[in-house]
Design an enzyme around this catalytic site. Structure first.
Site, PDB file in Angstrom:
ATOM      1  N   PRO A   2       8.794  62.373  46.134  1.00 18.14           N
ATOM      2  CA  PRO A   2       7.551  62.008  46.824  1.00 18.14           C
ATOM      3  C   PRO A   2       7.144  63.066  47.841  1.00 18.14           C
ATOM      4  O   PRO A   2       7.967  63.549  48.611  1.00 18.14           O
ATOM      5  CB  PRO A   2       7.907  60.702  47.540  1.00 18.14           C
ATOM      6  N   GLU A   3       5.887  63.447  47.822  1.00 16.24           N
ATOM      7  CA  GLU A   3       5.354  64.369  48.823  1.00 16.24           C
ATOM      8  C   GLU A   3       4.376  63.601  49.703  1.00 16.24           C
ATOM      9  O   GLU A   3       4.284  62.381  49.614  1.00 16.24           O
ATOM     10  CB  GLU A   3       4.697  65.570  48.119  1.00 16.24           C
TER      11      GLU A   3
END
Ligand SMILES: [Zn+2]
Length: 291
Positions: A2-3
Site C-alpha cells: 500500500p502506498e
C-alpha cells in the site's frame, strides 16, 4: 504494498466510524500484529476517545484524548476491516479493537505480518504533538503544510539517482515503487538520472506528476469504496488504476509506442520508456534566433 492513496483511502473509511468513539478494548489476537518496541501496552489507550484519524505518508494515527498515540502501518498487506462482532475470526486476524459499537468491531488483519499497530509516544513538532512515527518522516504532498520549495531544495542536493530519492521518506513521504515509476514516466525523467543533475523545472514537473498520479488513484479508491468494509490488500486489492509504466514492461508506451523497459533497482525493478525518459538528456542544438 500500500502506498499513500491506499492508506489515505483506509483513513477516509475509518474516520466516520471511529472518530468520537471510545476505545473500549484492544486485544492482540496474534502477537505479530503489535510492533515489538511499542511504547506502552495497549491498555494505556483503553477508555480514550478518538478525536481524529490522521495520516502521514503511509502511517495512520488514531489521535486520542491521551498523551499517547495509537499508530498503525499496513506494511505489505495489512487491512482494517469493520466487521460484525459475531463474524468468525479471520485467519490472519492480528488485533481486535472494540470501540463500544454493539454490532461491529474494528479488526486489523495481516497475512504477511509486516504491518503493525502500536502505542507511540508523542513528541513536539512545530508546536504540535505528534507520534514519534510521524516525526521520523517528512510531510507528504497532500499535507496542508507540505513545503514544496523545501522539498525541491532537498532533492536538488541529492547525489543519488532520482528514483530512490523519491522513495526516501525523509525527503517526502508516501511514494512507493508503483507511483514513483508512474510519476517519473509522466514527467519524462529516467529513474537513474542523478537528482542533483535535474533542472529545477524538471523537479517541479516531477512533484506535480507525483500529485497527479496519486490523485487519480485516490479518486479510484474513493469511488469503489464501501464505508463498512475497508480493505487494502497488498496483492490484489490495488485500485484499478490505469498504469502507464509500472509492471508494463514489453507493452508499448502510450505516448510514443516504444516498449516499456524494466531494469533492476535494488531488489526491485524500475519501469520506464527508453524513448520518453532518456538517461542522458540530449543537449539542445542552439537555435539561431532571427535577426
Ligand atoms: Zn514513450
Amino acid at each position: 504494498m500500500p502506498e499513500l492513496p491506499e492508506v489515505e483511502t483506509v483513513r477516509r473509511g475509518l474516520e466516520p466510524w471511529v472518530v468520537g468513539k471510545k476505545i473500549k478494548k484492544i486485544e492482540v489476537v496474534h502477537k505479530g500484529g503489535n510492533r515489538s518496541n511499542t511504547f506502552a501496552p495497549f491498555s494505556a489507550v483503553e477508555g480514550a476517545k478518538v478525536r481524529n484519524m490522521r495520516r502521514r505518508g503511509k502511517f495512520l494515527w488514531f489521535e486520542v484524548n491521551r498523551n499517547l498515540g495509537l499508530v498503525a502501518h499496513l506494511g505489505m498487506s495489512g487491512q482494517f476491516i469493520i466487521q460484525e462482532r459475531k463474524a468468525p475470526d479471520e485467519k490472519h486476524l492480528r488485533v481486535r479493537i472494540d470501540c463500544g459499537d454493539r454490532r461491529r468491531e474494528l479488526r486489523f488483519i495481516d497475512q504477511r505480518t509486516f504491518g503493525w499497530v502500536a502505542i507511540d509516544q508523542l513528541v513536539q513538532e512545530e508546536g504540535l504533538e505528534i507520534p514519534t512515527s510521524f516525526a521520523r518522516i517528512a510531510r507528504d504532498i497532500f499535507d496542508s503544510q507540505f513545503d514544496r520549495e523545501k522539498v525541491i531544495e532537498r532533492i536538488m542536493k541529492k547525489r543519488s539517482p532520482i528514483k530512490p530519492v523519491l522513495l526516501d521518506q525523509s525527503v517526502m513521504s508516501g511514494v512507493g515503487n508503483i507511483y514513483a515509476d508512474e510519476a517519473l514516466w509522466l514527467a519524462a525523467i529516467h529513474p537513474e538520472r542523478l537528482a542533483n543533475t535535474l533542472k529545477r523545472s524538471e523537479i517541479e514537473d516531477l512533484l506535480s506528476s507525483v500529485k497527479e498520479v496519486m490523485s487519480a488513484a485516490l479518486k479510484q479508491g474513493g469511488t469503489s469504496f464501501d464505508d463498512l468494509y475497508i480493505n487494502v490488500n497488498g496483492e490484489s486489492g490495488y485500485f484499478d488504476v490505469e498504469l502507464e509504466a509500472y509492471a508494463q514492461d514489453g507493452e508499448p508506451c502510450s505516448r510514443c509506442g516504444t516498449e516499456i523497459r524494466r531494469i533492476a533497482f535494488g531488489n526491485r525493478s524500475s519501469h520506464f520508456c527508453p524513448r520518453c525518459q532518456p538517461r542522458r538528456v540530449a543537449k539542445k542544438v542552439g537555435v539561431k534566433r532571427g535577426k
